[in-house]
Design a protein around this motif. Structure first.
Motif, PDB file in Angstrom:
ATOM      1  N   GLY A   1      87.989  23.889 -12.450  1.00 58.77           N
ATOM      2  CA  GLY A   1      88.030  25.319 -12.725  1.00 58.77           C
ATOM      3  C   GLY A   1      86.703  25.801 -13.304  1.00 58.77           C
ATOM      4  O   GLY A   1      86.177  26.850 -12.914  1.00 58.77           O
ATOM      5  N   GLY A   2      86.146  25.024 -14.214  1.00 60.11           N
ATOM      6  CA  GLY A   2      84.853  25.354 -14.819  1.00 60.11           C
ATOM      7  C   GLY A   2      83.750  25.390 -13.776  1.00 60.11           C
ATOM      8  O   GLY A   2      82.956  26.335 -13.719  1.00 60.11           O
ATOM      9  N   ILE A   3      83.727  24.384 -12.917  1.00 60.44           N
ATOM     10  CA  ILE A   3      82.690  24.319 -11.878  1.00 60.44           C
ATOM     11  C   ILE A   3      82.799  25.528 -10.951  1.00 60.44           C
ATOM     12  O   ILE A   3      81.795  26.192 -10.665  1.00 60.44           O
TER      13      ILE A   3
ATOM     14  N   GLN B   1      94.731  26.341 -10.140  1.00 65.37           N
ATOM     15  CA  GLN B   1      95.610  26.210 -11.302  1.00 65.37           C
ATOM     16  C   GLN B   1      97.067  26.071 -10.860  1.00 65.37           C
ATOM     17  O   GLN B   1      97.831  25.301 -11.432  1.00 65.37           O
TER      18      GLN B   1
ATOM     19  N   SER C   1      84.145  28.465 -11.524  1.00 64.81           N
ATOM     20  CA  SER C   1      83.821  29.769 -12.098  1.00 64.81           C
ATOM     21  C   SER C   1      82.349  29.873 -12.479  1.00 64.81           C
ATOM     22  O   SER C   1      81.743  30.919 -12.302  1.00 64.81           O
TER      23      SER C   1
ATOM     24  N   LYS D   1      94.839  16.685 -15.716  1.00 62.15           N
ATOM     25  CA  LYS D   1      94.781  18.044 -16.237  1.00 62.15           C
ATOM     26  C   LYS D   1      93.360  18.405 -16.637  1.00 62.15           C
ATOM     27  O   LYS D   1      92.886  19.507 -16.411  1.00 62.15           O
ATOM     28  N   ASN D   2      92.702  17.424 -17.234  1.00 69.53           N
ATOM     29  CA  ASN D   2      91.318  17.646 -17.627  1.00 69.53           C
ATOM     30  C   ASN D   2      90.452  17.882 -16.393  1.00 69.53           C
ATOM     31  O   ASN D   2      89.584  18.739 -16.388  1.00 69.53           O
TER      32      ASN D   2
ATOM     33  N   SER E   1      97.934  11.505 -16.235  1.00 74.95           N
ATOM     34  CA  SER E   1      98.314  12.909 -16.279  1.00 74.95           C
ATOM     35  C   SER E   1      97.328  13.709 -17.130  1.00 74.95           C
ATOM     36  O   SER E   1      96.903  14.804 -16.759  1.00 74.95           O
ATOM     37  N   HIS E   2      96.946  13.136 -18.257  1.00 71.74           N
ATOM     38  CA  HIS E   2      95.978  13.800 -19.125  1.00 71.74           C
ATOM     39  C   HIS E   2      94.640  13.972 -18.418  1.00 71.74           C
ATOM     40  O   HIS E   2      94.033  15.040 -18.428  1.00 71.74           O
TER      41      HIS E   2
ATOM     42  N   PHE F   1      91.407  19.087 -13.504  1.00 70.78           N
ATOM     43  CA  PHE F   1      91.657  20.434 -12.983  1.00 70.78           C
ATOM     44  C   PHE F   1      90.890  21.465 -13.808  1.00 70.78           C
ATOM     45  O   PHE F   1      90.365  22.436 -13.287  1.00 70.78           O
ATOM     46  N   SER F   2      90.821  21.217 -15.107  1.00 69.35           N
ATOM     47  CA  SER F   2      90.111  22.128 -15.985  1.00 69.35           C
ATOM     48  C   SER F   2      88.605  22.122 -15.673  1.00 69.35           C
ATOM     49  O   SER F   2      87.960  23.158 -15.647  1.00 69.35           O
ATOM     50  N   VAL F   3      88.080  20.923 -15.434  1.00 64.04           N
ATOM     51  CA  VAL F   3      86.652  20.792 -15.104  1.00 64.04           C
ATOM     52  C   VAL F   3      86.369  21.463 -13.757  1.00 64.04           C
ATOM     53  O   VAL F   3      85.389  22.203 -13.609  1.00 64.04           O
TER      54      VAL F   3
END
Lengths: 327, 127
Positions: free
Chosen positions: A147-149, A171, A151, A140-141, A136-137, A143-145
């Motif tokens: 998102g970074g790619i 998200q 944007s 989430k990470n 799970s951790h 998904f965050s990465v």
């Protein structure tokens, strides 16, 4: 004697030790004890029961046993023991003092229960829990990465607004899946958790969206469709509907429903009230690219989205087939 | 004296970003730059402390997990002792939750879009 026969025949491993002799040797062990430990009677009787311990036995557990013996207490201690052949078993050792009629300490009894199965199951469960947290951790990470790619790439191509729209959907999807991992062991997930997680950011005061559904569980596969559909409905409500003003509300209901073809569906009802006057969007049945995507997704899932621009507020009904439930 | 004061007022805000995932760090950095804020990125506690020696930061965004077994705890302690505001940006609320709650800082769950993350820290600096 009946008692002795019972002692000999019970499947519970039992031994007696004599605290009045040096080093408190075992003076009696039943058949179950011999079978559990693999030792013959003459290898047991006359010896202190520490021969059951081995390198992996937790010294703290041994201290617990000693403390119980010293204070003449009844105790249950779970510890790793060794058989004669060197294999191990988890022993739930129940021990306690036996007194004679005058209150003098005669023996200690010990009953050994092999709880290896229980132990293994418990360890596996803990391991599975730890694993699902880790996954799970990482998710989430991830998904965050992603998102970074999205944007950073969008920025470099001068398409920041497209990138941020893509990111909002990613998200929403991430939130929808947030709870599925902890529950993956059940094979199904609680729809309500995914629905609440997706809609959380659209209701920061926690009073504009009313959740009416129950704890119905469903296949994790439909989470992405549910997540993206609700994201579009909520985005739209924030821009034009009940969430755009100060006092509108949305109620969301969900349940399983059979249809006339005997199939089970997940039905989500979305009902907006108290927003600005409603007009159906012009230009075809669509209503923005967001819904184009949702409708495509729903088509693939063989589901439907019906939207009625009721004068009091948009009423939408999402129907997604869930095959597995009744089969 | 007046000139110095003006110079200080004109100086852009400086934010420390502690994040071991380069993509996330870059995203935050670019979002900060959009707001006219300068960012310095550190991937570990040691790097962060080295930057803290050299710069006077106005605030910080801290990833909680910085590789196997490593957390941002020490940096958080340093920031707290210097009175520099910070927010925690983490995907792991369950495991680190207890330890992080002790730090008594705002926790922003991952994934959250970068502009929202930086809005939280900029609001704290404004306050």
């Amino acid at each position: 004697m009946l008692f002795e026969q019972a002692m000999a025949q019970t499947r519970m491993a039992i031994c007696l030790t004599d605290p009045n002799q040096d080093d408190q040797p075992i003076v009696f062990a039943n058949r179950a004890f011999r079978e559990l430990t693999g030792y013959a009677n003459d290898e047991i009787v006359g010896h202190n029961c520490r021969f059951l311990q081995g390198p992996e036995t937790d010294p703290a557990k041994v201290r617990e046993i000693r403390a119980a013996l010293e204070s003449e207490r009844v105790a249950v201690v779970e510890l790793l023991n060794y058989r004669k052949d060197g294999t191990t078993f988890w022993n739930a050792l129940h021990l306690g003092p036996i007194y004679d009629r005058d209150g003098r300490l005669l023996y200690y009894f010990g009953s050994q229960w092999d709880v290896t199965d229980v132990h293994t199951a418990r360890a596996e469960q803990m391991h599975a829990k730890a694993m699902s947290r880790e996954v799970s951790h990482r998710m989430k990470n991830m998904f965050s990465v992603i998102g970074g790619i999205v944007s950073v790439t969008g920025r470099s191509m001068g398409a920041q607004s497209v990138a941020s729209r893509i990111n909002e959907r990613i998200q929403a999807l991430g939130r929808a899946y947030e709870h599925t991992l902890d529950e993956a062991a059940f094979g199904t997930i609680e729809v309500g958790q995914a629905i609440r997680a997706v809609l959380r950011p659209y209701d920061p005061e926690d009073c504009r969206i009313v959740f009416k559904g129950n704890g119905v569980r469903t296949d994790p596969n439909i989470v992405s469709v549910v997540g993206l559909t609700l994201h579009e409905l909520a985005t739209n409500a924030t821009k034009y509907g009940a969430l755009s003003g100060d006092c509108g509300q949305v109620s969301v209901d969900w349940r399983h429903e059979g249809d006339r073809h005997g199939r089970q569906n997940l039905v989500i009802e979305w009902c907006e009230r108290g927003g600005p006057p409603v007009e159906a969007p012009g230009g075809g049945a669509g209503g923005g690219t967001g819904f184009d995507i949702v409708e495509t997704l729903l088509r693939v899932a063989k589901g439907t989205l019906d939207r009625n621009w009721d004068p009091g507020g948009l009423v939408a009904r999402v129907v997604i087939p869930i095959g597995s439930k009744d089969q | 004296m007046t000139q110095l004061a003006i110079q200080c007022a004109d100086q852009p805000l400086l934010i420390l970003v502690v994040e071991d995932e380069p993509m996330i760090a870059l995203d935050l950095q670019l979002a900060l730059e959009d707001e006219g804020v300068t960012a310095q990125v550190a991937a570990s506690c040691d790097e962060a402390h080295a930057l803290l020696e050299r710069h006077a930061f106005d605030g910080a965004i801290l990833d909680v997990n910085l590789g196997p077994g490593a957390t941002c705890r020490k940096v958080a302690g340093t920031l707290r002792s210097r009175g520099i505001p910070f927010v925690l940006h983490t995907g792991d609320l369950d495991r680190q939750g207890e330890a992080m709650r002790e730090l008594n800082a705002m926790i922003i769950p991952k994934p959250t879009p970068a502009p929202q993350v930086i809005r939280h820290i900029l609001e704290q600096i404004d306050a």
